[in-house]
Scaffold this motif. Structure first.
Motif, PDB file in Angstrom:
ATOM      1  N   GLU A   1       0.818  -1.218   0.000  1.00 61.45           N
ATOM      2  CA  GLU A   1       0.000   0.000   0.000  1.00 61.45           C
ATOM      3  C   GLU A   1       0.850   1.266   0.000  1.00 61.45           C
ATOM      4  OE1 GLU A   1      -3.287   2.297   2.854  1.00 61.45           O
ATOM      5  OE2 GLU A   1      -2.895   0.150   3.135  1.00 61.45           O
ATOM      6  N   SER A   2       1.915   1.304   0.785  1.00 61.13           N
ATOM      7  CA  SER A   2       2.741   2.512   0.882  1.00 61.13           C
ATOM      8  C   SER A   2       3.415   2.832  -0.446  1.00 61.13           C
ATOM      9  CB  SER A   2       3.784   2.363   1.997  1.00 61.13           C
ATOM     10  OG  SER A   2       4.659   1.285   1.724  1.00 61.13           O
ATOM     11  N   GLN A   3       3.848   1.802  -1.149  1.00 64.33           N
ATOM     12  CA  GLN A   3       4.484   2.013  -2.447  1.00 64.33           C
ATOM     13  C   GLN A   3       3.471   2.541  -3.453  1.00 64.33           C
ATOM     14  OE1 GLN A   3       7.837   0.630  -3.326  1.00 64.33           O
ATOM     15  NE2 GLN A   3       7.749   1.508  -5.359  1.00 64.33           N
ATOM     16  N   ALA A   4       2.263   2.001  -3.430  1.00 61.56           N
ATOM     17  CA  ALA A   4       1.217   2.468  -4.338  1.00 61.56           C
ATOM     18  C   ALA A   4       0.871   3.923  -4.065  1.00 61.56           C
ATOM     19  CB  ALA A   4      -0.026   1.588  -4.198  1.00 61.56           C
ATOM     20  N   ALA A   5       0.811   4.298  -2.786  1.00 59.69           N
ATOM     21  CA  ALA A   5       0.502   5.685  -2.428  1.00 59.69           C
ATOM     22  C   ALA A   5       1.609   6.628  -2.900  1.00 59.69           C
ATOM     23  CB  ALA A   5       0.317   5.808  -0.923  1.00 59.69           C
ATOM     24  N   ALA A   6       2.862   6.185  -2.769  1.00 60.68           N
ATOM     25  CA  ALA A   6       3.991   7.003  -3.223  1.00 60.68           C
ATOM     26  C   ALA A   6       3.920   7.220  -4.731  1.00 60.68           C
ATOM     27  CB  ALA A   6       5.308   6.336  -2.848  1.00 60.68           C
ATOM     28  N   LEU A   7       3.564   6.178  -5.464  1.00 57.93           N
ATOM     29  CA  LEU A   7       3.437   6.301  -6.921  1.00 57.93           C
ATOM     30  C   LEU A   7       2.270   7.199  -7.286  1.00 57.93           C
ATOM     31  CD1 LEU A   7       4.145   2.572  -7.866  1.00 57.93           C
ATOM     32  CD2 LEU A   7       5.575   4.542  -8.463  1.00 57.93           C
ATOM     33  N   ALA A   8       1.176   7.136  -6.526  1.00 59.71           N
ATOM     34  CA  ALA A   8       0.014   7.982  -6.784  1.00 59.71           C
ATOM     35  C   ALA A   8       0.363   9.455  -6.620  1.00 59.71           C
ATOM     36  CB  ALA A   8      -1.129   7.605  -5.841  1.00 59.71           C
ATOM     37  N   ARG A   9       1.167   9.763  -5.601  1.00 64.40           N
ATOM     38  CA  ARG A   9       1.551  11.165  -5.359  1.00 64.40           C
ATOM     39  C   ARG A   9       2.455  11.701  -6.459  1.00 64.40           C
ATOM     40  NH1 ARG A   9       1.484   9.382   0.123  1.00 64.40           N
ATOM     41  NH2 ARG A   9       3.633   8.625  -0.023  1.00 64.40           N
ATOM     42  N   GLN A  10       3.164  10.813  -7.143  1.00 68.68           N
ATOM     43  CA  GLN A  10       4.157  11.245  -8.132  1.00 68.68           C
ATOM     44  C   GLN A  10       3.699  11.056  -9.575  1.00 68.68           C
ATOM     45  OE1 GLN A  10       7.554   8.849  -7.056  1.00 68.68           O
ATOM     46  NE2 GLN A  10       7.565   9.599  -4.946  1.00 68.68           N
ATOM     47  N   LEU A  11       2.431  10.743  -9.785  1.00 66.57           N
ATOM     48  CA  LEU A  11       1.953  10.474 -11.140  1.00 66.57           C
ATOM     49  C   LEU A  11       2.274  11.625 -12.088  1.00 66.57           C
ATOM     50  CD1 LEU A  11      -1.623   8.916 -10.715  1.00 66.57           C
ATOM     51  CD2 LEU A  11       0.459   7.753 -11.467  1.00 66.57           C
ATOM     52  N   ASP A  12       2.969  11.308 -13.158  1.00 65.16           N
ATOM     53  CA  ASP A  12       3.252  12.276 -14.217  1.00 65.16           C
ATOM     54  C   ASP A  12       2.187  12.054 -15.291  1.00 65.16           C
ATOM     55  OD1 ASP A  12       4.164  13.874 -16.239  1.00 65.16           O
ATOM     56  OD2 ASP A  12       6.029  12.777 -16.585  1.00 65.16           O
ATOM     57  N   VAL A  13       1.075  12.776 -15.190  1.00 68.02           N
ATOM     58  CA  VAL A  13      -0.074  12.501 -16.055  1.00 68.02           C
ATOM     59  C   VAL A  13      -0.696  13.784 -16.572  1.00 68.02           C
ATOM     60  CG1 VAL A  13      -1.534  12.336 -13.996  1.00 68.02           C
ATOM     61  CG2 VAL A  13      -2.354  11.409 -16.159  1.00 68.02           C
ATOM     62  N   ARG A  14      -1.170  13.701 -17.803  1.00 70.16           N
ATOM     63  CA  ARG A  14      -1.925  14.803 -18.396  1.00 70.16           C
ATOM     64  C   ARG A  14      -3.096  14.225 -19.171  1.00 70.16           C
ATOM     65  NH1 ARG A  14       2.844  15.856 -20.574  1.00 70.16           N
ATOM     66  NH2 ARG A  14       2.056  15.928 -22.717  1.00 70.16           N
ATOM     67  N   PHE A  15      -4.198  14.992 -19.199  1.00 70.36           N
ATOM     68  CA  PHE A  15      -5.349  14.623 -20.011  1.00 70.36           C
ATOM     69  C   PHE A  15      -5.434  15.640 -21.139  1.00 70.36           C
ATOM     70  CE2 PHE A  15      -6.361  12.991 -15.770  1.00 70.36           C
ATOM     71  CZ  PHE A  15      -6.688  11.678 -16.076  1.00 70.36           C
ATOM     72  N   GLU A  16      -5.308  15.164 -22.364  1.00 67.59           N
ATOM     73  CA  GLU A  16      -5.307  16.073 -23.506  1.00 67.59           C
ATOM     74  C   GLU A  16      -6.171  15.527 -24.634  1.00 67.59           C
ATOM     75  OE1 GLU A  16      -1.329  16.800 -24.791  1.00 67.59           O
ATOM     76  OE2 GLU A  16      -0.771  17.949 -22.999  1.00 67.59           O
ATOM     77  N   SER A  17      -7.184  16.302 -25.026  1.00 67.41           N
ATOM     78  CA  SER A  17      -8.031  15.961 -26.176  1.00 67.41           C
ATOM     79  C   SER A  17      -8.546  14.527 -26.116  1.00 67.41           C
ATOM     80  CB  SER A  17      -7.252  16.176 -27.481  1.00 67.41           C
ATOM     81  OG  SER A  17      -6.782  17.503 -27.567  1.00 67.41           O
ATOM     82  N   GLY A  18      -8.979  14.113 -24.938  1.00 65.30           N
ATOM     83  CA  GLY A  18      -9.529  12.776 -24.775  1.00 65.30           C
ATOM     84  C   GLY A  18      -8.496  11.698 -24.551  1.00 65.30           C
ATOM     85  N   ALA A  19      -7.207  12.048 -24.616  1.00 62.78           N
ATOM     86  CA  ALA A  19      -6.145  11.068 -24.407  1.00 62.78           C
ATOM     87  C   ALA A  19      -5.576  11.188 -22.991  1.00 62.78           C
ATOM     88  CB  ALA A  19      -5.026  11.261 -25.423  1.00 62.78           C
TER      89      ALA A  19
END
Length: 230
Positions: free
Chosen positions: A65-83
């Motif tokens: 769980e702790s590793q998953a939470a760390a990855l969630a905080r660091q998500l490099d994500v963008r939503f662009e034009s439906g993608a």
């Protein structure tokens, strides 16, 4: 839209929340309503699926769980034009795989993961408004939303819809397996201690088992219109 953006004070933007179980059609309805109103849309489930994808690709222990939470905080994500872009890679289809959906249901039950993503979801509350779909949008993320919808459908109907959706995309699927997976996810989502899937006390429940997308969209828009000027 970049997840870190917060150009407008949250209390200035109205929100319509659409919660419901897996494959109830809430994502499609939310996007259609947002398009009609000219508002932003938030697919909160995509954030949990992205976290699941990050966990899977990291090689981390799937029960950590702790590793998953760390990855969630660091998500490099963008939503662009439906993608959906993860670390600049288009993962729109990758996060819709059933294996990712099942892992997302698991990590979404962890309170530290939910806490890590809470603020990021609220960053989407920008003018002129937001339509947010998920499982706890009306109960936890946006409890002050002026209109809350709980979109439901019989589990066998949802399995049939998911089966058709996958087949239309050329993805092989077994209907019995999908039905079993949906029942398992429903049990996890409804039974988890933190932010379980439940209709908000002031939500309007719509059963879409025998309704088309356009019919549900019109119901939501009519409910919003009936509120009158804010």
């Amino acid at each position: 839209m970049n997840l870190s953006s917060a150009d407008t004070a949250p209390n200035l933007a109205p929100v319509i929340t659409i919660d419901g179980p897996t494959a109830s059609g809430k994502g499609t309805i939310a996007q259609r309503v947002a398009d009609h109103l000219g508002w932003h849309a938030l697919d909160s489930g995509a954030l949990y699926r992205l976290t699941a994808l990050a966990v899977q690709r990291s090689g981390a222990n799937l029960d950590d769980e702790s590793q998953a939470a760390a990855l969630a905080r660091q998500l490099d994500v963008r939503f662009e034009s439906g993608a959906v872009l993860f670390q600049a890679e288009d993962v729109t289809h990758a996060i819709r795989q059933e294996s990712i959906g099942n892992l997302a249901s698991q990590v979404a039950a962890w309170p530290t993961v939910r806490a890590a993503l809470l603020a990021r979801q609220r960053d989407f509350r920008l003018a002129p408004g937001l339509v947010a779909d998920g499982r706890d949008m009306g109960t936890v993320v946006f409890p002050d939303a002026p209109l809350k919808i709980f979109l439901d459908a019989a589990v066998d109907v949802r399995a049939q819809r998911r089966y058709k959706q996958l087949n239309d995309k050329g993805i092989s699927a077994n209907l019995d397996d999908l039905l079993s997976d949906l029942r398992d996810r429903d049990a996890r989502d409804r039974g988890r201690v933190h932010a379980p899937l439940v209709a908000a006390h002031d939500a309007v429940t719509i059963d879409s088992s025998h309704l088309g997308v356009d019919q549900v969209v019109q119901q939501v828009l009519a409910l919003w219109s009936a509120r009158g000027p804010a």
